[in-house]
Motif scaffolding. Structure first.
Motif, PDB file in Angstrom:
ATOM      1  N   ARG A  27       0.830  -1.196   0.000  1.00 21.57           N
ATOM      2  CA  ARG A  27       0.000   0.000   0.000  1.00 21.57           C
ATOM      3  C   ARG A  27       0.870   1.255   0.000  1.00 21.57           C
ATOM      4  N   ALA A  28       2.030   1.172   0.618  1.00 19.44           N
ATOM      5  CA  ALA A  28       2.952   2.315   0.613  1.00 19.44           C
ATOM      6  C   ALA A  28       3.391   2.635  -0.811  1.00 19.44           C
ATOM      7  N   GLN A  29       3.551   1.626  -1.652  1.00 19.61           N
ATOM      8  CA  GLN A  29       3.902   1.869  -3.056  1.00 19.61           C
ATOM      9  C   GLN A  29       2.766   2.582  -3.772  1.00 19.61           C
ATOM     10  N   VAL A  30       1.529   2.227  -3.471  1.00 15.83           N
ATOM     11  CA  VAL A  30       0.377   2.907  -4.077  1.00 15.83           C
ATOM     12  C   VAL A  30       0.398   4.376  -3.683  1.00 15.83           C
ATOM     13  N   ASP A  31       0.635   4.642  -2.402  1.00 14.81           N
ATOM     14  CA  ASP A  31       0.707   6.025  -1.924  1.00 14.81           C
ATOM     15  C   ASP A  31       1.824   6.794  -2.629  1.00 14.81           C
ATOM     16  N   ALA A  32       3.004   6.159  -2.746  1.00 11.57           N
ATOM     17  CA  ALA A  32       4.153   6.806  -3.391  1.00 11.57           C
ATOM     18  C   ALA A  32       3.891   7.031  -4.874  1.00 11.57           C
ATOM     19  N   PHE A  33       3.240   6.087  -5.544  1.00 12.53           N
ATOM     20  CA  PHE A  33       2.845   6.218  -6.954  1.00 12.53           C
ATOM     21  C   PHE A  33       1.976   7.462  -7.124  1.00 12.53           C
ATOM     22  N   TYR A  34       0.961   7.594  -6.276  1.00 14.17           N
ATOM     23  CA  TYR A  34       0.045   8.729  -6.359  1.00 14.17           C
ATOM     24  C   TYR A  34       0.791  10.046  -6.155  1.00 14.17           C
ATOM     25  N   ASP A  35       1.593  10.114  -5.105  1.00 13.95           N
ATOM     26  CA  ASP A  35       2.346  11.335  -4.820  1.00 13.95           C
ATOM     27  C   ASP A  35       3.285  11.693  -5.968  1.00 13.95           C
ATOM     28  N   ALA A  36       3.974  10.690  -6.523  1.00 15.28           N
ATOM     29  CA  ALA A  36       4.899  10.933  -7.630  1.00 15.28           C
ATOM     30  C   ALA A  36       4.151  11.400  -8.875  1.00 15.28           C
ATOM     31  N   ALA A  37       3.000  10.787  -9.156  1.00 17.04           N
ATOM     32  CA  ALA A  37       2.215  11.170 -10.333  1.00 17.04           C
ATOM     33  C   ALA A  37       1.722  12.607 -10.226  1.00 17.04           C
ATOM     34  N   ILE A  38       1.243  12.998  -9.054  1.00 19.13           N
ATOM     35  CA  ILE A  38       0.777  14.366  -8.854  1.00 19.13           C
ATOM     36  C   ILE A  38       1.947  15.336  -8.985  1.00 19.13           C
ATOM     37  N   ALA A  39       3.094  14.989  -8.397  1.00 20.51           N
ATOM     38  CA  ALA A  39       4.286  15.846  -8.483  1.00 20.51           C
ATOM     39  C   ALA A  39       4.775  15.974  -9.922  1.00 20.51           C
ATOM     40  N   ALA A  40       4.528  14.939 -10.729  1.00 18.02           N
ATOM     41  CA  ALA A  40       4.968  14.954 -12.124  1.00 18.02           C
ATOM     42  C   ALA A  40       3.981  15.658 -13.046  1.00 18.02           C
ATOM     43  N   GLY A  41       2.878  16.148 -12.505  1.00 16.80           N
ATOM     44  CA  GLY A  41       1.911  16.885 -13.316  1.00 16.80           C
ATOM     45  C   GLY A  41       0.619  16.146 -13.590  1.00 16.80           C
ATOM     46  N   GLY A  42       0.428  14.987 -12.976  1.00 13.67           N
ATOM     47  CA  GLY A  42      -0.816  14.252 -13.144  1.00 13.67           C
ATOM     48  C   GLY A  42      -1.957  14.930 -12.404  1.00 13.67           C
ATOM     49  N   ARG A  43      -3.187  14.558 -12.768  1.00 14.38           N
ATOM     50  CA  ARG A  43      -4.383  15.111 -12.115  1.00 14.38           C
ATOM     51  C   ARG A  43      -5.078  14.012 -11.316  1.00 14.38           C
ATOM     52  N   ASP A  44      -5.495  14.361 -10.120  1.00 12.80           N
ATOM     53  CA  ASP A  44      -6.169  13.415  -9.228  1.00 12.80           C
ATOM     54  C   ASP A  44      -7.431  12.840  -9.874  1.00 12.80           C
ATOM     55  N   HIS A  45      -7.606  11.530  -9.720  1.00 11.36           N
ATOM     56  CA  HIS A  45      -8.832  10.863 -10.159  1.00 11.36           C
ATOM     57  C   HIS A  45      -9.287   9.855  -9.100  1.00 11.36           C
ATOM     58  N   GLY A  46      -8.664   9.935  -7.915  1.00  3.93           N
ATOM     59  CA  GLY A  46      -9.030   9.054  -6.807  1.00  3.93           C
ATOM     60  C   GLY A  46      -7.842   8.832  -5.890  1.00  3.93           C
ATOM     61  N   VAL A  92      -5.011   8.375 -11.212  1.00  5.06           N
ATOM     62  CA  VAL A  92      -4.496   9.667 -11.671  1.00  5.06           C
ATOM     63  C   VAL A  92      -4.669   9.736 -13.184  1.00  5.06           C
ATOM     64  N   TYR A  93      -4.959  10.922 -13.696  1.00  2.00           N
ATOM     65  CA  TYR A  93      -4.924  11.156 -15.143  1.00  2.00           C
ATOM     66  C   TYR A  93      -3.510  11.584 -15.521  1.00  2.00           C
ATOM     67  N   ASP A  94      -2.950  10.962 -16.553  1.00  2.00           N
ATOM     68  CA  ASP A  94      -1.624  11.364 -17.039  1.00  2.00           C
ATOM     69  C   ASP A  94      -1.760  12.628 -17.882  1.00  2.00           C
ATOM     70  N   PRO A  95      -0.663  13.158 -18.446  1.00  2.00           N
ATOM     71  CA  PRO A  95      -0.746  14.414 -19.203  1.00  2.00           C
ATOM     72  C   PRO A  95      -1.697  14.382 -20.406  1.00  2.00           C
ATOM     73  N   ASP A  96      -2.000  13.187 -20.927  1.00  2.00           N
ATOM     74  CA  ASP A  96      -2.909  13.074 -22.065  1.00  2.00           C
ATOM     75  C   ASP A  96      -4.323  12.681 -21.652  1.00  2.00           C
ATOM     76  N   GLY A  97      -4.568  12.595 -20.352  1.00  2.00           N
ATOM     77  CA  GLY A  97      -5.895  12.244 -19.875  1.00  2.00           C
ATOM     78  C   GLY A  97      -6.134  10.760 -19.718  1.00  2.00           C
ATOM     79  N   VAL A  98      -5.083   9.936 -19.832  1.00  2.00           N
ATOM     80  CA  VAL A  98      -5.224   8.494 -19.638  1.00  2.00           C
ATOM     81  C   VAL A  98      -5.375   8.220 -18.141  1.00  2.00           C
ATOM     82  N   ASN A  99      -6.355   7.414 -17.789  1.00  2.00           N
ATOM     83  CA  ASN A  99      -6.630   7.046 -16.411  1.00  2.00           C
ATOM     84  C   ASN A  99      -5.667   5.934 -15.995  1.00  2.00           C
ATOM     85  N   ILE A 100      -4.693   6.265 -15.135  1.00  2.98           N
ATOM     86  CA  ILE A 100      -3.748   5.263 -14.664  1.00  2.98           C
ATOM     87  C   ILE A 100      -4.005   4.990 -13.189  1.00  2.98           C
TER      88      ILE A 100
END
Length: 125
Positions: free
Chosen positions: A73-92, A109-117
């Motif tokens: 679960r810590a990896q999920v948290d770190a993934f989310y934080d890294a994605a937001i820091a990299a310019g992703g948009r929250d989706h949950g 998270v939505y990536d820069p092209d709007g892909v739901n990751i």
């Protein structure tokens, strides 16, 4: 079993930078670079081969979802934080999703092209 997959992106270099930061907490990194390949193509994975590719396209599709498996679960948290820091948009934000199954802990998270990751962990804690 999936061997590899790719998503179409508008700017392969931008997506490379985004996914380098976002996938690092999951132990993935850019393993293959083909910047000259029609605008760029980059393969990410763990040692042994590219499993996830971002490929430049003039026809970027928005109806795409990719879920990456996390061991903790810590990896999920770190993934989310890294994605937001990299310019992703929250989706949950990271959390349990009991509607998806027992112990389904995920972040979206939505990536820069709007892909739901997504990063998902099935561990109990």
């Amino acid at each position: 079993m999936i061997d590899h997959m790719s998503i179409a992106v508008a700017d392969a270099e931008r997506s490379k930078r985004f996914y380098e930061m976002t996938l690092k907490p999951l132990g993935m990194r850019c393993l293959t670079e083909m910047p000259e390949d029609g605008g760029g193509a980059y393969g990410f994975g763990v040692e042994g081969g590219g499993e996830f590719w971002v490929v430049h396209s003039d026809d970027v599709g928005k109806d795409m979802h990719v879920a990456f498996r996390a061991e903790t679960r810590a990896q999920v948290d770190a993934f989310y934080d890294a994605a937001i820091a990299a310019g992703g948009r929250d989706h949950g934000k990271p959390g349990l999703r009991p509607d998806y199954g027992p112990n389904y802990y995920a972040a979206f998270v939505y990536d820069p092209d709007g892909v739901n990751i997504e990063a998902v962990c099935y561990a109990e804690e």
